[in-house]
Design a protein around this motif. Structure first.
Motif, PDB file in Angstrom:
ATOM      1  N   ARG A 121      22.777  21.654 127.942  1.00 52.96           N
ATOM      2  CA  ARG A 121      22.670  20.200 127.766  1.00 52.96           C
ATOM      3  C   ARG A 121      23.615  19.727 126.659  1.00 52.96           C
ATOM      4  NH1 ARG A 121      19.402  15.620 128.473  1.00 52.96           N
ATOM      5  NH2 ARG A 121      19.385  14.310 126.607  1.00 52.96           N
ATOM      6  N   SER A 122      23.710  20.495 125.588  1.00 54.12           N
ATOM      7  CA  SER A 122      24.541  20.072 124.459  1.00 54.12           C
ATOM      8  C   SER A 122      26.016  19.996 124.834  1.00 54.12           C
ATOM      9  CB  SER A 122      24.341  21.017 123.264  1.00 54.12           C
ATOM     10  OG  SER A 122      24.899  22.297 123.521  1.00 54.12           O
ATOM     11  N   SER A 181      27.280  19.605 127.905  1.00 58.71           N
ATOM     12  CA  SER A 181      27.486  18.527 128.873  1.00 58.71           C
ATOM     13  C   SER A 181      27.359  17.161 128.209  1.00 58.71           C
ATOM     14  CB  SER A 181      26.495  18.663 130.033  1.00 58.71           C
ATOM     15  OG  SER A 181      26.792  19.817 130.807  1.00 58.71           O
ATOM     16  N   GLU A 182      26.489  17.042 127.222  1.00 53.40           N
ATOM     17  CA  GLU A 182      26.417  15.804 126.442  1.00 53.40           C
ATOM     18  C   GLU A 182      27.746  15.541 125.736  1.00 53.40           C
ATOM     19  OE1 GLU A 182      21.822  15.042 124.961  1.00 53.40           O
ATOM     20  OE2 GLU A 182      23.069  16.460 123.868  1.00 53.40           O
ATOM     21  N   HIS A 183      28.343  16.608 125.250  1.00 51.19           N
ATOM     22  CA  HIS A 183      29.651  16.481 124.600  1.00 51.19           C
ATOM     23  C   HIS A 183      30.684  15.919 125.573  1.00 51.19           C
ATOM     24  CE1 HIS A 183      33.306  17.522 122.444  1.00 51.19           C
ATOM     25  NE2 HIS A 183      33.659  18.369 123.407  1.00 51.19           N
ATOM     26  N   VAL A 221      30.083  14.225 128.400  1.00 50.98           N
ATOM     27  CA  VAL A 221      29.690  12.857 128.755  1.00 50.98           C
ATOM     28  C   VAL A 221      30.110  11.884 127.660  1.00 50.98           C
ATOM     29  CG1 VAL A 221      27.679  11.348 129.036  1.00 50.98           C
ATOM     30  CG2 VAL A 221      27.818  13.499 130.312  1.00 50.98           C
ATOM     31  N   ARG A 249      32.410  11.958 133.812  1.00 53.10           N
ATOM     32  CA  ARG A 249      31.267  11.753 134.700  1.00 53.10           C
ATOM     33  C   ARG A 249      31.341  12.687 135.908  1.00 53.10           C
ATOM     34  NH1 ARG A 249      30.355   9.687 130.674  1.00 53.10           N
ATOM     35  NH2 ARG A 249      29.480   7.613 130.205  1.00 53.10           N
ATOM     36  N   GLY A 252      20.021  21.936 132.402  1.00 56.18           N
ATOM     37  CA  GLY A 252      20.481  21.278 131.179  1.00 56.18           C
ATOM     38  C   GLY A 252      21.661  20.366 131.442  1.00 56.18           C
ATOM     39  N   HIS A 253      22.585  20.833 132.277  1.00 56.00           N
ATOM     40  CA  HIS A 253      23.737  20.014 132.656  1.00 56.00           C
ATOM     41  C   HIS A 253      23.283  18.756 133.400  1.00 56.00           C
ATOM     42  CE1 HIS A 253      27.578  18.844 134.393  1.00 56.00           C
ATOM     43  NE2 HIS A 253      27.068  18.982 135.603  1.00 56.00           N
ATOM     44  N   SER A 260      20.450  17.274 133.239  1.00 58.43           N
ATOM     45  CA  SER A 260      19.740  16.387 132.314  1.00 58.43           C
ATOM     46  C   SER A 260      20.700  15.504 131.532  1.00 58.43           C
ATOM     47  CB  SER A 260      18.884  17.225 131.358  1.00 58.43           C
ATOM     48  OG  SER A 260      18.275  16.424 130.378  1.00 58.43           O
ATOM     49  N   ALA A 261      21.816  16.089 131.091  1.00 56.88           N
ATOM     50  CA  ALA A 261      22.799  15.306 130.328  1.00 56.88           C
ATOM     51  C   ALA A 261      23.427  14.226 131.203  1.00 56.88           C
ATOM     52  CB  ALA A 261      23.875  16.226 129.755  1.00 56.88           C
ATOM     53  N   ASP A 283      21.107  11.169 131.742  1.00 57.87           N
ATOM     54  CA  ASP A 283      21.021  10.234 130.614  1.00 57.87           C
ATOM     55  C   ASP A 283      21.991   9.067 130.760  1.00 57.87           C
ATOM     56  OD1 ASP A 283      19.022  11.655 129.436  1.00 57.87           O
ATOM     57  OD2 ASP A 283      20.267  12.577 127.886  1.00 57.87           O
TER      58      ASP A 283
END
Length: 330
Positions: free
Chosen positions: A161-162, A164-166, A168, A173, A193-194, A196-197, A200
């Motif tokens: 997640r961390s 993929s948040e980076h 995003v 996208r 996790g991916h 989930s990001a 968001d």
């Protein structure tokens, strides 16, 4: 003449002396609930007669090549076992993946407990070993572990997640995923996790952007080439591990794509390879050494008959931003 030290009594010795089965002796030694009091006493008396001198031997199984990821974990386990005054019996190499090792462990002479790294066996095989009373700990389980089997792993969901948040946050996208096998616990957790990001920022996962297989450099190269060849290719690629990401870098170079100007690429693990690429990989650092040390700590507590409050331990990961990621180009 001074008295020679007695050889350490093995489970097999105690079974032979008492007439009990090896499995029953193992359960008695490990305080299994379903052992009659008179059986426990019989085992205790046999131990007193045979003696218990000698160091503890821990069987360490890693049925993979000891490079990068696995080598770091094995080194940490061996060093920590030595600090505890015990010794390691190492069984490593891919040839051992097909060997029926687990059923033989409870009766193996001189072996007191085991640490199993990414065991390839089915869950029922691990449950049978647990039911024998033989103490063991799993590092990086391939499948979900039952509540009462001790296991140590990294926080796969949070780490994926961390990263993929980076991506995003950099405006990406349309992100391709070089995923591990779907039947791997880590593979499912990282893909979740991916997803989930992306959720968001209101983006639904696109199955056409996911490729799954054993995460090697070759897989990363092949899967990245497929994704980059789509009519609407991704602007970023997320590798299951650093090796898959290295393969993606090669595929991008073959297409004349600049990283990160044209394409962002990320890995997972933060092995030495991640800093040897050009550009250096943005990745997720797994606490590989601490995973090994933690597993030894849990096993030593089991051998000393301590209660374990935390049987499933997830260690925190860390996002390491380097040169292979950048803003999406418009």
């Amino acid at each position: 003449m001074p008295e020679l030290p007695r050889r350490r009594a093995t489970v097999r010795d105690i079974a032979a002396a008492t007439g009990l089965s090896i499995a029953t002796v193992s359960r008695a030694l490990n305080n299994h609930a379903h052992v009659a009091p008179h059986t426990r006493e019989l085992v205790r008396q046999a131990i007193d007669r045979h003696g218990t001198s000698g160091s503890t031997t821990i069987y360490l199984r890693c049925p993979y090549q000891l490079t990068d990821y696995f080598g770091l974990i094995v080194s940490a386990v061996a060093e920590t076992v030595k600090r505890h005054g015990h010794q390691v019996l190492l069984d490593a190499g891919e040839a051992g993946q097909a060997e029926p090792v687990l059923p033989r462990l409870p009766g193996r002479p001189g072996v007191d407990g085991a640490i199993l790294i990414l065991p390839p066996e089915q869950g029922e095989d691990l449950e049978a070993l647990r039911d024998s009373g033989f103490p063991f700990v799993v590092i990086d389980p391939r499948t979900p572990m039952p509540r009462d089997i001790p296991a140590v792993s990294a926080a796969h969901f949070a780490g994926a997640r961390s990263v993929s948040e980076h991506l995003v946050g950099l405006g990406h996208r349309r992100i391709g995923v070089l995923a591990g096998p779907h039947n791997w616990l880590a593979g499912r957790a990282r893909l979740a996790g991916h997803t989930s990001a992306l959720a968001d920022v209101g983006v639904l996962p696109d199955p056409a952007l996911v490729r799954s297989a054993e995460p090697t450099v070759e897989f990363g190269h092949r899967a990245a080439a497929e994704l980059l060849g789509l009519p609407d290719p991704p602007t970023a690629l997320v590798g299951f591990n650093d090796k898959a990401a290295v393969g993606a870098l090669a595929a991008a170079a073959e297409r004349g794509l600049r990283v990160p100007a044209d394409l962002s690429v990320t890995g997972f693990d933060d092995i030495d390879l991640a800093q040897a690429t050009s550009p250096r990989l943005t990745t997720v650092r797994q606490p590989l050494l601490e995973m090994g040390r933690m597993a030894v700590g849990l096993l030593v507590r089991l051998l000393e008959k301590h209660e374990l409050d935390a049987l499933h331990v997830e260690l925190a990961t860390e996002l390491v931003v380097r040169d292979s990621t950048g803003p999406v180009t418009t």
